[in-house]
Enzyme design. Structure first.
Site, mmCIF file in Angstrom:
data_model
loop_
_atom_site.group_PDB
_atom_site.id
_atom_site.type_symbol
_atom_site.label_atom_id
_atom_site.label_comp_id
_atom_site.label_asym_id
_atom_site.label_seq_id
_atom_site.Cartn_x
_atom_site.Cartn_y
_atom_site.Cartn_z
ATOM 1 N N ASN A 141 9.008 94.393 72.844
ATOM 2 C CA ASN A 141 9.382 95.135 71.647
ATOM 3 C C ASN A 141 8.441 94.731 70.521
ATOM 4 O OD1 ASN A 141 10.688 96.660 69.697
ATOM 5 N ND2 ASN A 141 12.261 95.095 69.323
ATOM 6 N N ILE A 142 7.314 95.399 70.427
ATOM 7 C CA ILE A 142 6.332 95.091 69.392
ATOM 8 C C ILE A 142 6.750 95.808 68.108
ATOM 9 C CG2 ILE A 142 3.891 95.196 68.735
ATOM 10 C CD1 ILE A 142 3.263 95.389 71.748
ATOM 11 N N LYS A 146 5.652 95.731 61.302
ATOM 12 C CA LYS A 146 4.958 94.466 61.000
ATOM 13 C C LYS A 146 3.471 94.579 61.332
ATOM 14 C CE LYS A 146 8.886 91.323 61.300
ATOM 15 N NZ LYS A 146 9.463 90.126 61.948
ATOM 16 N N CYS A 166 -2.886 84.381 66.490
ATOM 17 C CA CYS A 166 -1.533 84.148 66.989
ATOM 18 C C CYS A 166 -1.585 82.821 67.739
ATOM 19 C CB CYS A 166 -1.048 85.316 67.848
ATOM 20 S SG CYS A 166 -2.170 85.816 69.178
#
Length: 232
Positions: A141-142, A146, A166
């Protein structure tokens, strides 16, 4: 050793033995050694000082006291003033300082390490955090909003030079860079080639589908004057 004289016999002269003393053993030994060993032993290699660092510093130095600049995992230049990488640690601080960064875009929900926050503060580098969970397939679920907010930060040239990172510099960073490439009008095959180069065996179909379907409509008017691929 005894050798007979060659001057006697035919003329009736007396043949006398001639005594020849052998050379001392030390001379024979050294002479045989020189002949039998035509290759002299190689001289010892020059001493090379080991890599050292100041015990009270996070910097890594070479033997001459020069700081070694070590890039973070998966580091690369994305475009003019934009870089990407995995999570940098204190061994990478000298390298990051050499980039003259103004900001760092961090795409993980975990708190930023205090030592890293201190480095950013000491070097007047702004930390921009966009908390995106590191989901794994098939439960992915990206958060599109954001990614969109992070992309707006990337497009803000007042924050350049900027480092996007990241944890490993593969999935979340790859999705953000992939969306930037679409805004730069790269073809999908080139975008996916770049994504796969960094993700390698960890490449995800879901990430590439997200990049392909990401809605750019609210960003179409954004300036990309920094881009080296911009059409003039």
């Amino acid at each position: 050793m005894v050798i007979e004289s060659l001057g006697g016999g035919a003329g009736g002269e007396e043949v006398r033995p001639v005594m020849i003393e052998p050379p001392p053993p030390s001379i024979i030994s050294s002479s045989c050694s020189a002949v039998g060993n035509s290759h002299a032993p190689a001289p010892p290699p020059p001493w090379t000082p080991p890599l050292t660092g100041d015990d009270d510093s996070d910097e890594v130095n070479d033997g001459e006291g020069l700081e070694l600049l070590i890039p973070p995992l998966n580091f690369a230049m994305v475009d003019n003033g934009i870089f990407r990488s995995g999570f940098p640690d204190n061994a990478n601080f000298g390298f990051l300082k050499s980039l003259g960064l103004r900001s760092v875009i961090y795409l993980c929900p975990e708190p930023y390490p205090e030592v890293s926050k201190k480095f950013l503060k000491d070097n007047k580098i702004e930390l921009l955090t966009f908390e995106i969970d590191g989901c794994k397939e098939p439960f992915v679920n990206i958060p599109e909003e954001k990614i969109r907010d992070a992309l707006r930060a990337v497009l803000d040239v007042t924050k350049h030079p900027v480092l996007i990172h990241c944890k490993r510099g593969k999935h979340r960073t790859g999705c953000l860079v992939g969306c930037l490439r679409r805004l730069q009008r790269w073809c999908l095959s080139s975008i996916f080639d770049e994504y796969q180069r960094f993700a390698a065996a960890k490449a995800r179909v879901s990430d590439q589908r997200f990049i392909e379907l990401f809605d750019l409509s609210s960003l179409r008017q954004s300036s990309i004057s920094f881009s080296c691929s911009r059409r003039h």
